[in-house]
Design an enzyme around this catalytic site. Structure first.
Site, PDB file in Angstrom:
ATOM      1  N   SER A 122      16.066 -13.180  17.648  1.00 14.09           N
ATOM      2  CA  SER A 122      16.101 -14.630  17.789  1.00 14.09           C
ATOM      3  C   SER A 122      15.564 -15.244  16.499  1.00 14.09           C
ATOM      4  O   SER A 122      14.423 -14.992  16.117  1.00 14.09           O
ATOM      5  CB  SER A 122      15.238 -15.036  18.997  1.00 14.09           C
ATOM      6  OG  SER A 122      15.148 -16.432  19.110  1.00 14.09           O
ATOM      7  N   LYS A 169      20.616 -14.542  17.524  1.00 18.14           N
ATOM      8  CA  LYS A 169      20.549 -15.830  18.227  1.00 18.14           C
ATOM      9  C   LYS A 169      19.931 -16.837  17.277  1.00 18.14           C
ATOM     10  O   LYS A 169      18.870 -16.593  16.709  1.00 18.14           O
ATOM     11  CB  LYS A 169      19.688 -15.671  19.487  1.00 18.14           C
ATOM     12  CG  LYS A 169      19.385 -16.961  20.221  1.00 18.14           C
ATOM     13  CD  LYS A 169      18.781 -16.676  21.579  1.00 18.14           C
ATOM     14  CE  LYS A 169      17.383 -17.264  21.710  1.00 18.14           C
ATOM     15  NZ  LYS A 169      16.798 -17.016  23.039  1.00 18.14           N
ATOM     16  N   LYS A 200      18.333 -20.598  16.749  1.00 19.20           N
ATOM     17  CA  LYS A 200      17.767 -21.770  17.408  1.00 19.20           C
ATOM     18  C   LYS A 200      18.445 -23.001  16.813  1.00 19.20           C
ATOM     19  O   LYS A 200      18.639 -23.076  15.585  1.00 19.20           O
ATOM     20  CB  LYS A 200      16.254 -21.823  17.170  1.00 19.20           C
ATOM     21  CG  LYS A 200      15.493 -20.712  17.884  1.00 19.20           C
ATOM     22  CD  LYS A 200      15.483 -20.933  19.384  1.00 19.20           C
ATOM     23  CE  LYS A 200      14.556 -19.958  20.089  1.00 19.20           C
ATOM     24  NZ  LYS A 200      14.510 -20.187  21.540  1.00 19.20           N
ATOM     25  N   ASP A 233      20.573 -21.172  20.903  1.00 22.05           N
ATOM     26  CA  ASP A 233      19.621 -21.591  21.944  1.00 22.05           C
ATOM     27  C   ASP A 233      19.037 -22.948  21.557  1.00 22.05           C
ATOM     28  O   ASP A 233      18.411 -23.084  20.497  1.00 22.05           O
ATOM     29  CB  ASP A 233      18.505 -20.541  22.063  1.00 22.05           C
ATOM     30  CG  ASP A 233      17.542 -20.828  23.202  1.00 22.05           C
ATOM     31  OD1 ASP A 233      17.721 -21.831  23.928  1.00 22.05           O
ATOM     32  OD2 ASP A 233      16.592 -20.027  23.386  1.00 22.05           O
ATOM     33  N   GLU A 281      22.788 -21.326  24.900  1.00 23.09           N
ATOM     34  CA  GLU A 281      21.658 -21.229  25.829  1.00 23.09           C
ATOM     35  C   GLU A 281      20.939 -22.568  25.983  1.00 23.09           C
ATOM     36  O   GLU A 281      20.605 -23.222  24.996  1.00 23.09           O
ATOM     37  CB  GLU A 281      20.699 -20.161  25.287  1.00 23.09           C
ATOM     38  CG  GLU A 281      19.499 -19.853  26.171  1.00 23.09           C
ATOM     39  CD  GLU A 281      18.636 -18.719  25.586  1.00 23.09           C
ATOM     40  OE1 GLU A 281      19.135 -17.978  24.711  1.00 23.09           O
ATOM     41  OE2 GLU A 281      17.479 -18.590  26.000  1.00 23.09           O
ATOM     42  N   ASP A 300      18.212 -20.628  30.695  1.00 23.20           N
ATOM     43  CA  ASP A 300      16.901 -19.988  30.517  1.00 23.20           C
ATOM     44  C   ASP A 300      15.891 -20.827  31.316  1.00 23.20           C
ATOM     45  O   ASP A 300      15.639 -20.546  32.501  1.00 23.20           O
ATOM     46  CB  ASP A 300      16.582 -19.933  29.011  1.00 23.20           C
ATOM     47  CG  ASP A 300      15.187 -19.435  28.667  1.00 23.20           C
ATOM     48  OD1 ASP A 300      14.393 -19.186  29.570  1.00 23.20           O
ATOM     49  OD2 ASP A 300      14.862 -19.302  27.456  1.00 23.20           O
ATOM     50  N   LYS A 344      13.644 -13.872  32.225  1.00 23.15           N
ATOM     51  CA  LYS A 344      12.315 -13.616  31.660  1.00 23.15           C
ATOM     52  C   LYS A 344      11.374 -13.499  32.840  1.00 23.15           C
ATOM     53  O   LYS A 344      11.226 -14.460  33.612  1.00 23.15           O
ATOM     54  CB  LYS A 344      11.847 -14.796  30.800  1.00 23.15           C
ATOM     55  CG  LYS A 344      12.617 -14.996  29.504  1.00 23.15           C
ATOM     56  CD  LYS A 344      12.104 -16.243  28.775  1.00 23.15           C
ATOM     57  CE  LYS A 344      12.886 -16.450  27.489  1.00 23.15           C
ATOM     58  NZ  LYS A 344      12.580 -17.761  26.872  1.00 23.15           N
ATOM     59  N   GLY A 353      12.981 -13.201  25.633  1.00 30.14           N
ATOM     60  CA  GLY A 353      11.664 -12.814  25.129  1.00 30.14           C
ATOM     61  C   GLY A 353      10.781 -14.025  24.939  1.00 30.14           C
ATOM     62  O   GLY A 353      11.259 -15.163  24.896  1.00 30.14           O
TER      63      GLY A 353
END
Ligand code: OSB
Ligand code: MG
Length: 368
Positions: free
Chosen positions: A135, A161, A163, A188, A213, A238, A262, A290
């Site tokens: 990430s 991934k 952000k 995400d 996400e 998420d 998670k 995570g």
């Protein structure tokens, strides 16, 4: 099993690099390590609540309060037969899933150590290793972002991934996609958009992403449904999924096509298992998210991600993605093929480096 003593360690650990998301930027990560003694055994668990309420309302401070004042006293006065038993004992604590999950993780570790079985076996996972990705936080600019991604690809990560946030979406993702046309890529937003501002995400639908996400608010399943209708890229939830009930409703509502699991967010590994089972039976893919865990939480994530419904690579990177020094003696390394081994020792399969633990502890308390 009767737990005779619990110690809470409030930890603050330096990250190797700043991690910037739509909700903030941090150079350090906090969590609470739980240590429990029972029948001559010592178990550990990690509560993943961080310093600030950016990702969720829980913080290391609220978790400390809820654990110390409500949950630990209840647990110390009872005999626990199972993880379900523990959840029933703390069921009258509303919310605070990360605090609950930390406590549950200690019990899994103790139960595994007592039976000489590892967490993977206890929950029905299989395999030597699990597929993982990395990430990547929001960077200064696109050329730095491409360098950072390239660095991870050179280390062997095969899924990335990114952000994103308003103003740092289309151009960033496009730059990475152009630089790495075949990369398994996803994004995400950590709830940074609403239905209106999410219009700027439409170009991402042409960028061959595995998923988008959590674009919208945590409590907004309905608008996620509206958004999913306008995207062919799967939406992954998420923050919005706090239980197997939320997961069922999100799927019935077609608010998403993928779920990030998670254990901390949903109140424990047992609830993570329930969401996995529901999705597996419905043919909905899940993957393991995570929370920048220490080796303790990372060990649990690896076991969880070895269940058959976890089909996308997890946000479970090697220790050196996060920390120069960790609190476990075990260091997690990336294998060729972008996988990490599942620990095989009893319980979580990790041991604590007490010197490192000392160094990162900012407060500590023992009950009784
Ligand atoms: O939204 O998945 C998230 C880290 C902290 C809080 C929330 C998230 C994340 C990550 C990092 O994306 C995942 C990891 O490598 O641990
Ligand atoms: Mg996320």
């Amino acid at each position: 099993m009767k737990i005779s003593q619990i110690t809470l360690y409030h930890l603050r650990m330096p990250l190797l690099a700043a991690f910037k998301t739509s909700f903030g930027s941090s150079l350090e990560r906090e969590c609470i390590l739980l240590e429990a003694h029972s029948e001559g055994l010592v178990g550990y668990g990690e509560c993943v609540a961080d310093f600030d309420p950016g990702y969720s309302y829980e913080t290391s401070g609220t978790a400390w309060h809820i654990l110390s004042d409500f949950m630990v006293p209840v647990i110390l006065s009872t005999d626990l037969g199972s993880v379900q038993d523990l959840q029933e004992k703390v069921a009258n604590v509303r919310g605070h899933p990360m605090a609950k999950a930390g406590l549950e993780m200690v019990l899994w570790d103790l139960l595994g150590k007592r039976e000489g079985r590892n967490l993977q076996e206890l929950i029905g996972g299989s395999g030597e290793s699990v597929q993982v990705g990395v990430s990547v936080g929001i960077q200064e600019n696109q050329s730095i972002l491409i360098d950072v991604v390239e660095g991870y690809l050179q280390k062997g990560y095969q899924r990335v991934k990114l952000k994103i946030m308003p103003g740092r979406d289309e151009a960033d993702v496009k730059a990475v996609r152009q630089a790495f046309p075949d990369l398994q890529l996803q994004v995400d937003a950590n709830s940074a958009y609403n239905l209106d501002s999410a219009k700027t995400l439409l170009p991402l639908d042409e960028m061959d992403l595995l998923m988008i996400e959590q674009p919208l608010a945590e409590d907004d399943l309905w608008d996620h449904r509206q958004l999913q209708k306008t995207f062919s890229t799967p939406i992954c939830l998420d923050e919005s999924i706090g239980s197997d009930r939320h997961a069922r409703q999100a799927l019935e509502m077609e608010a998403c096509r993928v779920i990030n699991i998670k254990a901390g967010r949903v109140g424990g590994i047992s609830q993570g298992l329930a969401i996995h089972n529901l999705c597996y039976q419905s043919g909905v893919p899940v993957w393991c998210g995570g929370m920048l865990e220490t080796g303790v939480g990372r060990a649990a994530n690896l076991a969880l991600a070895s269940l058959p419904g976890f089909v996308f690579p997890g946000d479970i990177s090697a220790t050196d993605r996060y920390y120069a020094e960790d609190i476990t003696n075990e260091i997690f390394e990336l294998n060729p093929g972008s996988s990490i081994d599942v620990p095989k020792g009893p319980g979580l399969g990790i041991s604590i480096d007490t010197q490192a633990l000392d160094k990162f502890t900012v407060r500590k308390t023992t009950f009784p």
